[in-house]
Design a protein around this motif. Structure first.
Motif: not given
Ligand SMILES: NC(=O)c1ccc[n+]([C@@H]2O[C@H](COP(=O)([O-])OP(=O)(O)OC[C@H]3O[C@@H](n4cnc5c(N)ncnc54)[C@H](O)[C@@H]3O)[C@@H](O)[C@H]2O)c1
Length: 289
Positions: A38-39, A62-63, A91, A141, A156, A188, A190-191, A193, A195
């Motif tokens: 989306i970004e 894409c949303d 996403a 994911t 969530y 996952p 904590f990674v 990113t 988030i």
């Molecule tokens: N980072 C963590 O610790 C962690 C832990 C558990 C699960 N997750 C999951 O990992 C996945 C990826 O997240 P991340 O940690 O990389 O975060 P992030 O914010 O770095 O990346 C998420 C991406 O999703 C995009 N996004 C958000 N809304 C959207 C939409 N409506 N349409 C299209 N794209 C959209 C954002 O622009 C971003 O680029 C998520 O599903 C998140 O829940 C992350």
């Protein structure tokens, strides 16, 4: 799915974090890659960076919370590359508060982006992937929050439990179709990113002002040190996910030992008729090495 070269990967949330790491790895494997996010601006920057290093890719704004947008993504991917072999429904956004205080609009936003997106992805992509008659794979994911119950992030946690359950049922359905398409669920802890800054992508409305969003983003910055110092580096994701795709492993846990401890405690509570095992987000496993 053993042979990845020249196959087509579609990855949502590919402009940042875990999705970007998957896109980088897919390109390194010689796959043709569709990056969706989306970004649009960040998507442009990151896709140009990968293309400059030789990746064959298509960037599609894409949303994923919008069915028509995911339908259009499938069409663009198929028109451009002629097939889709790997679908990463990745996403996601985060948010929360006390269950009864969370505005309904926020519930809808999180469930649209985290849960309905996966339903749309499977609905629009799987028929074509199945009719190709070639090996393929789906990676959904979810989160460690989809394997245990977590207070203060109900939308969530609910969305991620839904993604785990959906993926488990899908595993069996795809096996009954001949097993050409595998499925994995990435859970996952904590990674490192972006988030914690998920509110950056939440649409403004009469009930969600720019000031509220700025405040949330400011408050979220307290997690930054924590994420950079303790969380798993996102560079570790590529190996975990692509090993699972090649070996057709279903569950992908980034922090296996700590995650299993929580899951086992939850199941023991069920067996012994104890109250539910609750893990505060601060008790999420951080040991990944
Ligand atoms: N980072 C963590 O610790 C962690 C832990 C558990 C699960 N997750 C999951 O990992 C996945 C990826 O997240 P991340 O940690 O990389 O975060 P992030 O914010 O770095 O990346 C998420 C991406 O999703 C995009 N996004 C958000 N809304 C959207 C939409 N409506 N349409 C299209 N794209 C959209 C954002 O622009 C971003 O680029 C998520 O599903 C998140 O829940 C992350």
């Amino acid at each position: 799915m053993k042979d990845l070269r020249d196959k087509v990967a579609v990855i949502t949330g590919a402009a940042s974090g875990i999705g970007l790491a998957m896109a980088e790895r897919a390109a390194t494997e010689g796959m043709r890659v569709v990056m969706a996010d989306i970004e649009a601006e960040r998507l442009g920057t990151e896709s140009e960076r990968l293309a400059a290093s030789g990746a064959n890719l298509l960037a599609v704004p894409c949303d994923v919370g919008d069915a028509d947008s995911v339908c259009a993504l499938e069409r663009r991917a198929r028109e451009h590359f002629g097939a889709v072999h790997l679908l990463c429904n990745n996403a996601g956004v985060s948010g929360g508060g006390k269950t009864w205080e969370i505005p309904l609009e926020e519930w809808r936003w999180i469930l649209d982006v985290n849960m309905w997106s996966v339903i749309y992805g499977l609905h629009y992509f799987l028929p074509g992937m199945l009719s190709q008659g070639e090996p393929g794979h789906v990676v959904n994911t979810a989160s460690i929050a989809g394997l245990m119950s977590v207070p203060d992030i109900a939308p969530y946690s609910l969305s991620k439990h839904a993604v785990v359950s959906l993926s488990e049922g899908l595993f069996s359905e795809l096996r009954n179709e001949g097993g050409q398409i595998g499925v994995s669920v990435l859970c996952p802890s904590f990674v490192a990113t972006q988030i914690h800054l998920a509110a950056r992508n939440r649409a403004l409305s009469d009930r969600y002002s720019e000031r509220q969003r700025d405040e949330e983003l400011e408050q979220a910055k307290v997690f930054e040190t924590y994420l950079t110092e303790l969380a798993m580096p996102v560079s570790k994701i590529g190996d975990l996910v692509f090993d699972a795709i090649r070996e057709n492993h279903f569950y992908i846990l980034t922090h296996k030992k700590g995650s299993l401890e929580h899951i086992e405690r939850r199941m023991r509570g069920l067996r012994d008729n104890d109250p539910p095992h609750i893990a505060e987000p601060s008790a999420f496993p951080v040991e990944w090495k």
